[in-house]
Design an enzyme around this catalytic site. Structure first.
Site, PDB file in Angstrom:
ATOM      1  N   LYS A  15       0.940  -0.722  -0.101  1.00 52.45           N
ATOM      2  CA  LYS A  15       0.283  -0.039   0.169  1.00 52.45           C
ATOM      3  C   LYS A  15       0.566   1.354  -0.190  1.00 52.45           C
ATOM      4  O   LYS A  15       1.847   1.292   0.462  1.00 52.45           O
ATOM      5  CB  LYS A  15      -0.710  -0.386   1.071  1.00 52.45           C
ATOM      6  CG  LYS A  15      -2.000   0.851   1.679  1.00 52.45           C
ATOM      7  CD  LYS A  15      -2.815   1.126   2.789  1.00 52.45           C
ATOM      8  CE  LYS A  15      -3.703   2.177   2.705  1.00 52.45           C
ATOM      9  NZ  LYS A  15      -4.852   1.682   4.330  1.00 52.45           N
ATOM     10  N   SER A  58      -9.686   1.512   3.269  1.00 52.12           N
ATOM     11  CA  SER A  58      -7.998   2.483   2.564  1.00 52.12           C
ATOM     12  C   SER A  58      -7.252   1.337   1.671  1.00 52.12           C
ATOM     13  O   SER A  58      -6.887   2.166   0.718  1.00 52.12           O
ATOM     14  CB  SER A  58      -7.835   3.629   3.753  1.00 52.12           C
ATOM     15  OG  SER A  58      -6.900   2.575   4.867  1.00 52.12           O
ATOM     16  N   SER A 114      -9.344  -0.706   7.526  1.00 50.86           N
ATOM     17  CA  SER A 114      -8.964  -1.007   5.555  1.00 50.86           C
ATOM     18  C   SER A 114      -7.656  -1.988   6.068  1.00 50.86           C
ATOM     19  O   SER A 114      -8.037  -2.241   4.108  1.00 50.86           O
ATOM     20  CB  SER A 114      -8.065   0.278   5.711  1.00 50.86           C
ATOM     21  OG  SER A 114      -8.480   1.454   6.282  1.00 50.86           O
TER      22      SER A 114
END
Length: 604
Positions: free
Chosen positions: A78, A152, A176
């Site tokens: 990420k 997210s 997330s």
């Protein structure tokens, strides 16, 4: 193009038997990415030539004798996690910087032989559970481009669900690392806070952040956690975990799983409600016992994350940038982060006090259960719906996730089937198993059993897991296994000393050779004595019970002479704590070894 199963266990086995090479895997990974296109999943893709150089370096270390548990395994990161030489954007181009060092977790995975493929898209500054708050594009579920991917950690969840990498790192503050897993039919492991270093991770809420893991199976996710997790002195929030924290542990028949007593909110998604009922039935079929718990303290804690002082942590992480370049921030994210400026120190303390009260109330519920079962989300939404009502619908998605880090719990999200009717037909549904801190390995073992019982494919690849089941006969973290041989057996007069301490019966077993069993004289209630004897036939029946370390300590304090607690060797070679007897008590005792156990002697 051959269809390679990117499951870690499958790749490792294929490399070992020579049926597949890491070079071939890299070729397919990059071909799949090219066919799908870089955006919106990827923010920065590592050139294949650079990935090949990573593989060459790992191969050289492997040839030199290094242990590389993730050798040749492609993974993604990420883009709020640093990788040396690659921009960290947090999905905000004006914020981007190029770090000199990789995050500790990334470095550990590369040292384990994993091959970094690229950095993935996210809700900007890791603020959101939807995957739509990024200038690099809105990510969609791999099953229907009209629906959100979850966030997210949007790109990471999609990358695994689409079969582009074997595993991916996300972060998880409010859910997330779990919501994208549910929306893309993969596993999302949210470790205990501090188990994986956050050095080199851009904070969202630094006191609550964890690095999460997306993988096709619970076994793969746990293998990554075992490689990634370690105490890091450079991280002020790193914690020294007990060794058992990342080891799979068995779950005894009758384990208690909590289900909210006051009903669950599915926001009108009846297909999701039906799938959750099926999940309860499935976990029961796997040996669990459903118990009703009060969800109120958990629900109230979940509301604190965005309505309480923890929002101010998001501002603290990027205060300088947010105040000088507010127009560079996504409007929804900007509203959340800059809105925290009005939160004062007194408000923060009020929030801390409230959380402490709720956590104390939750203790009464944890006394009833060994694990909490919840929907990962009550429903899902289309991208169009989310864009029209971004804050309220995002809040709905966090109902069953927001409280977990605040209350210092571990969790793993696991697929639980597909909707077979209604407007969201064909979309996946997921549940989350939630446990105490450092129960990560035990949760993974239970999640693996639950996942395999459904025979679901990995993500949208259509490929079933090929690796072995995640099994262990080890006790759960923080638990002690005790062998009882007489008056403490189920149904016997002293069994209440175990059940009153919430001990759990694991199974019946037998001792190894080298033991004799005696009926002791003059004891009340009647008791046997187990004694070591090199000439003993062994095979004495015992029950194995599991209880917490604190309960074990108080139990031992009540054991009267001539009984004692020592170490007993079992038929399978394992050892557990168990009842033994002082030699003086054997004077005048009857040798009942030939009966094979106390119950058989009582029934003589």
């Amino acid at each position: 193009m051959i269809m390679i199963n990117l499951e870690i266990a499958a790749l490792s086995a294929a490399y070992a038997d020579g049926s597949l090479t890491p070079e071939a895997v890299l070729d397919e990974v990059y071909a799949r990415i090219a066919a799908r296109g870089e955006r919106p999943v990827w923010i920065h893709l590592v050139p294949q030539a650079d990935a090949a150089r990573q593989l060459e370096a790992a191969s050289a270390r492997k040839a030199a004798g290094a242990e590389l548990p993730l050798f040749g395994i492609p993974f993604a990161v990420k883009d709020n996690i640093d990788v040396a030489g690659l921009p960290t954007t947090a999905a905000c181009p004006d914020f981007a910087f190029v770090p000199d060092r990789s995050a500790t977790v990334v470095q550990r995975l590369i040292e384990a032989g994993a091959i970094l493929i690229g950095k993935t898209n996210l809700d900007q500054f890791a603020t959101g559970l939807v995957g739509t708050r990024s200038p690099y594009g809105a990510c969609a579920s791999v099953f229907d481009e009209r629906y959100v991917s979850g966030g997210s950690s949007a790109g990471s969840g999609v990358a695994v669900g689409a079969g582009l990498v074997s595993f991916a790192l996300g972060t998880d503050t409010a859910g997330s690392g779990r919501v994208p897993a549910a929306f893309n039919n993969v596993v999302g492991l949210k470790p205990t806070k501090g188990l994986v270093s956050t050095s080199g991770v851009l904070p969202a809420c630094r006191t609550q952040d964890v690095v999460s893991i997306f993988a096709g199976t619970a076994g793969d996710a746990l293998a990554v956690l075992q490689a990634a997790g370690a105490y890091d002195e450079a991280d002020a929030y790193s914690r020294k975990a007990p060794p058992a924290a990342v080891q799979p542990a068995s779950w005894p028949v009758g384990f208690r799983f909590g289900v909210p007593a006051d009903g669950l909110e599915f926001f009108g998604d009846e297909a999701a409600a039906a799938l959750f009922r099926s999940a309860v039935e499935r976990l029961t079929a796997l040996g669990g016992t459903a118990v009703e718990v009060d969800f109120a303290p958990f629900r109230e804690a979940a509301q604190l994350l965005y309505s309480g002082p923890w929002v101010a942590e998001r501002l603290a992480a990027i205060r300088g940038f947010a105040e000088t370049k507010p127009d560079s921030i996504h409007p929804v994210v900007r509203g959340i982060i800059l809105g925290a400026a009005k939160i004062g120190a007194a408000d923060a303390f009020d929030g801390f006090y409230k959380l402490a009260e709720l956590t104390r109330r939750a203790e009464a519920e944890w006394a009833k259960m060994d694990v909490l079962l919840l929907p990962t989300t009550g429903t899902t939404y289309s991208i169009e719906e989310l864009l029209a009502d971004p804050v309220r619908l995002n809040s709905n998605l966090g109902l069953y996730t927001n409280f977990v880090n605040l209350m210092d719990l571990s969790a793993i999200a696991v697929p639980a089937g597909f909707r077979d009717n209604g407007p969201k037909k064909g979309l996946p549904f997921g549940v989350t198993l939630i446990g105490r801190a450092f129960a990560d390995g035990a949760l993974a073992a239970l999640a693996d059993r639950f996942h395999r019982a459904q025979a679901l494919p990995i993500g949208a690849t259509g490929q079933l897991p090929e690796g072995p089941a995640l099994e262990s006969d080890a006790p759960a973290p923080g638990m002690v296994r005790l062998a009882v041989v007489g008056a403490h057996l189920t149904g016997q007069p002293l069994n209440h000393q175990l059940t009153s301490r919430q001990a759990r019966l694991v199974r019946t077993a037998r001792t190894a050779p080298g033991y004799r069993l005696y009926a002791l004289a003059g004891t009340s209630p009647a008791k046997p004595g187990l004694a070591r004897d090199p000439d003993g036939a062994g095979g004495i029946e015992v029950e194995l019970w599991e209880l917490t370390e604190a309960a074990f300590g108080s139990f031992v304090a009540e054991v009267p002479p001539p009984m004692a607690i020592g170490t007993v060797t079992l038929e399978d070679g394992g050892t557990v704590k168990g009842f033994l007897c002082e030699p003086i008590a054997l004077i005048g005792a009857e040798d009942i070894t030939g009966h094979g156990g106390w119950r058989r002697w009582l029934a003589r």
